[in-house]
Design a protein around this motif. Structure first.
Motif, PDB file in Angstrom:
ATOM      1  N   GLY A 141      17.782   2.418 -91.211  1.00 52.68           N
ATOM      2  CA  GLY A 141      17.619   3.080 -92.489  1.00 52.68           C
ATOM      3  C   GLY A 141      18.118   4.512 -92.505  1.00 52.68           C
ATOM      4  N   ARG A 142      18.898   4.913 -91.488  1.00 46.50           N
ATOM      5  CA  ARG A 142      19.425   6.274 -91.441  1.00 46.50           C
ATOM      6  C   ARG A 142      20.792   6.325 -92.120  1.00 46.50           C
ATOM      7  NH1 ARG A 142      17.703   6.282 -85.331  1.00 46.50           N
ATOM      8  NH2 ARG A 142      19.665   5.145 -85.196  1.00 46.50           N
ATOM      9  N   PRO A 143      21.042   7.329 -92.967  1.00 44.55           N
ATOM     10  CA  PRO A 143      22.318   7.390 -93.704  1.00 44.55           C
ATOM     11  C   PRO A 143      23.509   7.525 -92.768  1.00 44.55           C
ATOM     12  CG  PRO A 143      20.692   8.878 -94.675  1.00 44.55           C
ATOM     13  CD  PRO A 143      20.110   8.408 -93.372  1.00 44.55           C
ATOM     14  N   LEU A 144      24.576   6.804 -93.093  1.00 41.38           N
ATOM     15  CA  LEU A 144      25.834   6.889 -92.359  1.00 41.38           C
ATOM     16  C   LEU A 144      26.932   7.542 -93.187  1.00 41.38           C
ATOM     17  CD1 LEU A 144      25.977   3.311 -90.760  1.00 41.38           C
ATOM     18  CD2 LEU A 144      25.349   5.439 -89.622  1.00 41.38           C
ATOM     19  N   ASP A 145      26.668   7.805 -94.463  1.00 38.63           N
ATOM     20  CA  ASP A 145      27.711   8.262 -95.374  1.00 38.63           C
ATOM     21  C   ASP A 145      27.794   9.772 -95.505  1.00 38.63           C
ATOM     22  OD1 ASP A 145      25.320   8.620 -96.668  1.00 38.63           O
ATOM     23  OD2 ASP A 145      25.675   7.075 -98.179  1.00 38.63           O
TER      24      ASP A 145
END
Length: 471
Positions: A141-145
């Motif tokens: 659930g950690r942002p990659l963007d």
């Protein structure tokens, strides 16, 4: 500053003592921490920790390094087997293994919010909510963007109660996918689970992108499981596009991630789809691929000692597939739905691949992408003769079914007579049905081809099908 009146202080102390007495009357298990005693391949072996399978633990080695998250995947006697979700560099024997508990609210009077009470919910909790729309996240659930932290989300458990089969709403409503070959010949229903069977390089990612952009759905959830890391950004920018991403949630767990993370990515994408379905929305779930999910389970099962069976796949692999697939589908009457497309990678283009064979039995239909069609420039390379939608008879009207049946029969006759036609041995007039099929063939071929930037509605697809079978 005014002091609290004595009667009120006395009442508060009485409530506090009564609260303590209630907790003292019920035995509360103490927190236990274990010790890392062995690392073999992908598996950590810990002693002294007793938690259920599926619980999450933190393994702390060096005090200068953050703890590694691991999940309990099995046990043998008093030894627990854990699978890490991160790198084990620098981990040594004797590292502390601590079961993870949910964070508690600030202490206050009442039974539910005491900080010393051990949480019995050891499972994984990941972000859910409308704040995920338009974002790309990993399996945790950690942002990659690189668009900053997530907002309007809250952590929810990954495990959800399964829907009673008798409470599910049947598949009765057709779903417009925007793909002419599917709308006309393989009509899909809202809440259906269907597989995209293909080898490598035949255009399944492009087909998924077309459905993500054109399908009539409130939310799109895309799970990129076990694929090349390069494909993640290309899929989002080149295939999905800004319009598709705006109503989508992309969960990426690339091929270099540990096997537990790849499995977790598939489960997280499904849990996100369930979250929106439970709120009455219609969700399109695109997962690429179901085969990589099974391969990750094979790695875990073999690592903890499960015996291999068909082509090295242990029995647990074939048990995990329906557990994942059955989570999608319709909710109760008047509720939301999850229409799911799972890509199945047929190794060596073998249709009898064990995972492909198992997937056909648990899905509501299959769409086969042909390498022969792809090599001839026919896109999308859907082999209609080998594909089937098991709910088409329930969602398409009779005239549509009749037209699709005539088209399918014509394609089959031309395929069987292809060698005769190419050799010049076909004589018009000898077989009236074959003559009619040969006349239909160019129009049917044009019907089944479509540019990736072209959208074909359900009404348009049905109209072109009716025109194609007319002589």
């Amino acid at each position: 500053m005014a002091s609290t009146p004595a009667p009120e202080r006395g009442a508060r102390w009485q409530r506090y003592l009564a609260d303590i007495e209630n907790y003292a009357s019920v035995p509360q298990p103490l927190e236990m921490q274990g010790t890392l005693v062995r690392v073999t391949g992908l598996v950590l072996e810990a002693a002294g920790v007793r938690v259920p399978v599926g619980s999450v633990c933190d393994v702390s080695g060096s005090p200068n390094e953050p703890p590694v998250t691991a999940e309990v995947v099995g046990f043998d006697g008093d030894r627990a087997f854990l699978m890490p979700t991160g790198e084990l560099h620098g981990m040594a024997s004797g590292a502390r293994v601590m079961p993870r508990a949910l964070p508690h609210l600030p202490p206050q009077f009442g039974v539910e919010n005491h900080p010393w009470r051990r949480s019995e919910d050891r499972g994984l909790h990941l972000p859910m909510g409308a704040g995920l729309l338009g974002r790309v996240v990993d399996a945790h659930g950690r942002p990659l963007d690189r668009l900053g932290p997530l907002h309007d989300v809250r952590d929810e458990p990954m495990t959800r109660r399964s829907i009673n089969a008798m409470e599910r709403d049947p598949v009765r409503t057709p779903l417009d996918t925007g793909v002419r070959a599917i709308n006309s010949m393989l009509t899909v229903g809202r809440g259906q689970r269907i597989g995209l069977f293909a080898g490598t390089g035949v255009g399944k990612s492009v087909l998924m992108g077309m459905m993500a952009r054109y399908t009539q759905a409130d939310v799109i959830v895309v799970g990129l499981i076990g694929e090349r890391g390069r494909e993640v950004k290309e899929f989002i920018e080149d295939i999905l596009g800004e319009d598709g991403l705006a109503r989508s949630v992309v969960v990426a767990a690339p091929a270099d991630a540990p096997p537990l993370v790849r499995m977790q990515g598939a489960n997280y994408a499904t849990a996100v789809a369930e979250h929106f379905r439970d709120r009455g929305q219609h969700v399109l779930l695109l997962m690429d691929s179901l085969t990589r999910f099974a391969m990750a389970q094979r790695e875990i099962a073999l690592a903890i000692g499960e015996p291999p069976a068909t082509r090295g796949y242990p029995p647990s692999c074939f048990a995990k597939l329906p557990q994942l697939v059955e989570r999608s589908g319709n909710a109760g009457a008047g509720g939301g739905s999850i229409t799911a497309f799972y890509t199945v990678l047929t190794e060596g283009d073998d249709p009898q691949d064990p995972i492909a064979d198992a997937a056909r039995g648990i899905l509501d239909g299959h769409i086969v992408l042909s390498r022969e069609l792809a090599e001839s420039g026919h896109f999308p390379a859907i082999d209609v003769e080998k594909s089937i939608s098991r709910v088409m008879t329930s969602v398409a009207p009779r005239d549509h079914l009749a037209a699709a049946r005539i088209a399918r029969q014509a394609l089959s006759k031309v395929t069987k007579a292809r060698d005769l036609i190419q050799l010049g041995a076909y004589t018009p007039g000898a077989d009236p049905e074959l003559d009619a099929a040969v006349k239909m063939s160019p129009k049917l071929t044009a019907l089944l081809q479509q540019d990736m930037h072209e959208r074909a509605t359900m009404a348009e697809s049905k109209h072109q099908l009716t025109k194609a079978i007319q002589l």
